[in-house]
Design an enzyme around this catalytic site. Structure first.
Site, PDB file in Angstrom:
ATOM      1  N   HIS A   1       2.154  13.626 -70.978  1.00  0.00           N
ATOM      2  CA  HIS A   1       3.010  14.377 -70.067  1.00  0.00           C
ATOM      3  C   HIS A   1       3.531  15.614 -70.780  1.00  0.00           C
ATOM      4  O   HIS A   1       3.336  15.776 -71.991  1.00  0.00           O
ATOM      5  CB  HIS A   1       4.153  13.511 -69.529  1.00  0.00           C
ATOM      6  CG  HIS A   1       5.148  13.065 -70.555  1.00  0.00           C
ATOM      7  ND1 HIS A   1       4.810  12.270 -71.630  1.00  0.00           N
ATOM      8  CD2 HIS A   1       6.483  13.310 -70.689  1.00  0.00           C
ATOM      9  CE1 HIS A   1       5.891  12.037 -72.355  1.00  0.00           C
ATOM     10  NE2 HIS A   1       6.911  12.666 -71.818  1.00  0.00           N
TER      11      HIS A   1
ATOM     12  N   ASP B   1       8.367  17.071 -76.781  1.00  0.00           N
ATOM     13  CA  ASP B   1       8.093  16.226 -77.942  1.00  0.00           C
ATOM     14  C   ASP B   1       6.687  15.637 -77.915  1.00  0.00           C
ATOM     15  O   ASP B   1       6.290  14.942 -78.861  1.00  0.00           O
ATOM     16  CB  ASP B   1       9.142  15.114 -78.065  1.00  0.00           C
ATOM     17  CG  ASP B   1       9.292  14.269 -76.814  1.00  0.00           C
ATOM     18  OD1 ASP B   1       9.225  14.830 -75.708  1.00  0.00           O
ATOM     19  OD2 ASP B   1       9.499  13.038 -76.939  1.00  0.00           O
ATOM     20  N   HIS B   2       5.937  15.941 -76.867  1.00  0.00           N
ATOM     21  CA  HIS B   2       4.553  15.475 -76.770  1.00  0.00           C
ATOM     22  C   HIS B   2       3.533  16.618 -76.794  1.00  0.00           C
ATOM     23  O   HIS B   2       2.334  16.353 -76.845  1.00  0.00           O
ATOM     24  CB  HIS B   2       4.363  14.644 -75.499  1.00  0.00           C
ATOM     25  CG  HIS B   2       5.165  13.380 -75.500  1.00  0.00           C
ATOM     26  ND1 HIS B   2       4.611  12.133 -75.732  1.00  0.00           N
ATOM     27  CD2 HIS B   2       6.495  13.165 -75.336  1.00  0.00           C
ATOM     28  CE1 HIS B   2       5.567  11.217 -75.691  1.00  0.00           C
ATOM     29  NE2 HIS B   2       6.711  11.829 -75.449  1.00  0.00           N
TER      30      HIS B   2
END
Length: 304
Positions: A63, A67-68
């Site tokens: 997603h 932080d991804h």
């Protein structure tokens, strides 16, 4: 048996800490590296744990929370500096182009390779990749924005032909492959020899499932049932269950309840909130429900 290994590069949540890197993992299948999520500093983690960037095959983004994904620009630029020429496929929600397009437009004319964005279906279980070794599926999770989990499933290997049967029936070499794939054999006298006499079943296909970020969601159980290893977020302890519900995250106990209901073999919990500097309580809460639970930690290698 081909290599099937997962390396944890980062298992922290949104707030940066010195204890954990943001989310990222490498799935190594038959010496090809498949990256799941790419938090800030991911390429440094690859260096630290001696993962060869030249083996990076594809990237899967669950997603579009920072932080991804914040590690992507640096990693993509480094791949070009290293002279990559093969296309790089990035599987992500279609809104990823709003993040990547400005970066690619500014730096892209210097890149040595092409980036292909392959949009994920946010609502359904679907196969998104296949090669000779594995299939990869995506499925919906329950988060504040469109979020997908990923299932890596080893393809079923051929049956094992018994050496003594080859000698006993004088099986020609040219027919061995078909027999491994399930064919029967007709000997020199015209007698049919059933495949189950000639072979033994292959080892069960290995499966790895990745579920981060998600609120407690029993709806995912059919997608992950009986996997060998489940990585499931456990952002909060049970004392913070209200906060978990508000932010569409899970507690360690809820992750364990999903693992138990899905009859998985091993549970790895991660995506830890920065509020916890000591994770024993999360592990204990999960193990009270599902004993074969382990904490994710940077550098952990999981053999399937």
């Amino acid at each position: 048996m081909i290599k099937f290994q997962v390396t944890i590069l980062g298992c922290g949540s949104a707030m940066p800490t010195t204890l954990h890197n943001p989310s990222s993992q490498l799935v190594d299948v038959n010496e090809k590296l498949f990256m799941i999520d790419c938090g800030e500093g991911t390429q440094l983690q690859m260096r630290k744990y001696k993962a060869r960037m030249s083996k990076l095959h594809s990237i899967f983004i669950s997603h579009l929370h920072g932080d991804h994904v914040f590690g992507l620009p640096g990693l993509l630029a480094t791949l070009s500096l290293l002279g990559r020429t093969a296309d790089l496929n990035i599987y992500a929600h279609k809104e990823m182009d709003l993040f990547l397009d400005p970066f690619i437009k500014y730096f892209g004319n210097q890149f040595s390779y092409k980036i292909n964005l392959i949009p994920l279906e946010p609502h359904n279980f679907q196969q998104i990749f296949e090669n000779n070794s594995i299939r990869v599926f995506s499925f919906p999770l329950k988060h504040r924005i469109f979020t997908n989990g990923f299932l890596f499933e080893e393809k079923e290997s051929p049956r094992h032909i018994k050496r003594e049967m080859i000698d006993f029936y004088n099986i020609p070499f040219r027919q061995i492959r078909d027999i491994k794939l399930g064919a029967d054999f007709v000997d020199g006298d015209g007698k049919l020899i059933k495949n189950e006499i000639l072979t033994t079943p292959p080892a069960p296909s290995r499966k790895y499932a990745y579920c981060s970020d998600t609120a407690y969601s029993p709806e995912i159980i059919p997608f992950i049932r009986n996997v060998d290893v489940l990585y499931h977020e456990a952002t909060f302890a049970e004392a913070d269950a209200v906060r978990a519900q508000e932010t569409f995250h899970s507690t360690a106990r809820q992750a364990a309840e999903i693992a138990r209901a899905a009859n998985v073999k091993k549970l790895i919990i991660g995506h830890f909130s920065s509020r916890y500097t000591e994770l024993t309580r999360l592990l204990d809460e999960a193990r009270s429900v599902f004993e074969n639970t382990h904490l994710a930690v940077e550098g952990l290698k999981i053999e399937l």
